[in-house]
Design a protein around this motif. Sequence first.
Motif, mmCIF file in Angstrom:
data_model
loop_
_atom_site.group_PDB
_atom_site.id
_atom_site.type_symbol
_atom_site.label_atom_id
_atom_site.label_comp_id
_atom_site.label_asym_id
_atom_site.label_seq_id
_atom_site.Cartn_x
_atom_site.Cartn_y
_atom_site.Cartn_z
ATOM 1 N N ASP A 91 44.149 47.866 44.758
ATOM 2 C CA ASP A 91 43.243 46.882 45.355
ATOM 3 C C ASP A 91 42.154 47.559 46.174
ATOM 4 N N ASN A 92 41.103 46.795 46.412
ATOM 5 C CA ASN A 92 40.027 47.209 47.296
ATOM 6 C C ASN A 92 39.457 45.929 47.899
ATOM 7 N N PRO A 93 39.924 45.567 49.098
ATOM 8 C CA PRO A 93 39.524 44.286 49.682
ATOM 9 C C PRO A 93 38.013 44.105 49.849
ATOM 10 N N SER A 94 37.258 45.205 49.947
ATOM 11 C CA SER A 94 35.813 45.064 50.130
ATOM 12 C C SER A 94 35.089 44.790 48.806
ATOM 13 N N SER A 95 35.766 45.019 47.682
ATOM 14 C CA SER A 95 35.151 44.705 46.389
ATOM 15 C C SER A 95 35.733 43.389 45.881
ATOM 16 N N ARG A 96 35.340 42.991 44.724
ATOM 17 C CA ARG A 96 35.789 41.712 44.187
ATOM 18 C C ARG A 96 36.854 41.918 43.110
ATOM 19 N N ILE A 97 37.817 42.794 43.392
ATOM 20 C CA ILE A 97 38.917 43.061 42.469
ATOM 21 C C ILE A 97 39.940 41.936 42.566
ATOM 22 N N PHE A 98 40.524 41.595 41.437
ATOM 23 C CA PHE A 98 41.596 40.596 41.333
ATOM 24 C C PHE A 98 41.153 39.180 41.718
ATOM 25 N N GLU A 99 39.921 38.824 41.373
ATOM 26 C CA GLU A 99 39.482 37.440 41.545
ATOM 27 C C GLU A 99 40.009 36.598 40.397
ATOM 28 N N THR A 100 40.068 35.287 40.591
ATOM 29 C CA THR A 100 40.499 34.349 39.562
ATOM 30 C C THR A 100 39.722 34.585 38.269
ATOM 31 N N CYS A 101 40.411 34.584 37.148
ATOM 32 C CA CYS A 101 39.832 34.725 35.789
ATOM 33 C C CYS A 101 39.086 36.037 35.559
ATOM 34 N N SER A 102 39.340 37.048 36.379
ATOM 35 C CA SER A 102 38.614 38.310 36.199
ATOM 36 C C SER A 102 39.464 39.337 35.467
ATOM 37 N N THR A 103 38.797 40.347 34.926
ATOM 38 C CA THR A 103 39.467 41.481 34.305
ATOM 39 C C THR A 103 38.959 42.736 34.987
ATOM 40 N N ASP A 104 39.877 43.550 35.475
ATOM 41 C CA ASP A 104 39.531 44.780 36.182
ATOM 42 C C ASP A 104 40.102 45.975 35.433
ATOM 43 N N THR A 105 39.339 47.061 35.399
ATOM 44 C CA THR A 105 39.747 48.269 34.686
ATOM 45 C C THR A 105 39.888 49.415 35.674
ATOM 46 N N PHE A 106 40.948 50.188 35.517
ATOM 47 C CA PHE A 106 41.247 51.305 36.408
ATOM 48 C C PHE A 106 41.521 52.546 35.572
ATOM 49 N N GLN A 107 41.149 53.696 36.095
ATOM 50 C CA GLN A 107 41.479 54.987 35.494
ATOM 51 C C GLN A 107 42.484 55.667 36.407
ATOM 52 N N LEU A 108 43.620 56.073 35.846
ATOM 53 C CA LEU A 108 44.655 56.765 36.615
ATOM 54 C C LEU A 108 45.004 58.078 35.933
ATOM 55 N N ARG A 109 45.415 59.045 36.738
ATOM 56 C CA ARG A 109 45.959 60.297 36.200
ATOM 57 C C ARG A 109 47.399 60.409 36.667
ATOM 58 N N GLY A 110 48.212 60.963 35.801
ATOM 59 C CA GLY A 110 49.615 61.151 36.131
ATOM 60 C C GLY A 110 50.272 61.994 35.069
ATOM 61 N N PRO A 111 51.573 62.158 35.177
ATOM 62 C CA PRO A 111 52.274 62.964 34.181
ATOM 63 C C PRO A 111 52.141 62.347 32.791
ATOM 64 N N CYS A 112 52.074 63.186 31.795
ATOM 65 C CA CYS A 112 52.031 62.700 30.422
ATOM 66 C C CYS A 112 53.383 62.069 30.098
ATOM 67 N N THR A 113 53.348 60.901 29.532
ATOM 68 C CA THR A 113 54.578 60.175 29.214
ATOM 69 C C THR A 113 54.785 60.128 27.714
#
Length: 172
Positions: A91-113
Motif C-alpha cells: 500500500d501507499n496511502p498517499s497514492s490512489r492504490i486499492f481504490e474501488t474497481c481499480s487494478t494496480d500493478t507491482f514489481q517484486l523481487r525475491g527468490p526464484c520459485t
Amino acid sequence: MKMGGRNSLLLVLLFAGFFNFSQATSVTSTEPHVLRSFRIKSDQTAVTAARSCSYTLTIKTSCSSTKYTRDRVSIAFGDAYGFEVYAPRLDNPSSRIFETCSTDTFQLRGPCTYEICYLNLLRVGSDGWKPESVKVYGPNRPLITFKFNKFLPNGVWFGFNHCRKVSGSVIV
C-alpha cells in the motif's frame, strides 16, 4: 463374467471408500481462508542473494470494496519447496492504490520459485479492503490467478494454500 450381488456391493463400497478418503485428504480450497498459523520465512536472505527473480503482481480491487483504503497491505507467496516472496507493504496511502474497481500493478523481487502454490494477504487497519483477484507473473512460470472477492479480515493472514507435500530434496 458374472458378478454376484455381494461382489458388486463390495466393489461399490470400495469405490465409495476410496472416493471419500481421497476427498478427505485434500487440503486445497477454492475459497480463501484465514491462516492463523502462517509465518513469514525468515531464512530467505541467502537464497534471495544467490538467485533472485522478478515478479509482476496485478491486483484488482472489487467494485464492492470500500472507496479506498489507508490500511497496510502485505503479501507473501511461494512454492511447495519453501521458496517465498514477501512484501511487507504494498500500500501507499498517499497514492490512489486499492481504490474501488481499480487494478494496480507491482514489481517484486525475491527468490526464484518453482510452481507458486500459495498466496496470502495481510491487512492491518480500520478502513477495510476487498480484493477481487491477485495475478502473479513469474519467470518461466505460467500466470496464476488467486480469486478472493471477500473482504480481508483485519490483522490475520488470509489466502490460499494449494501446495502438496514434497518429498526428497531439491537442488537450487
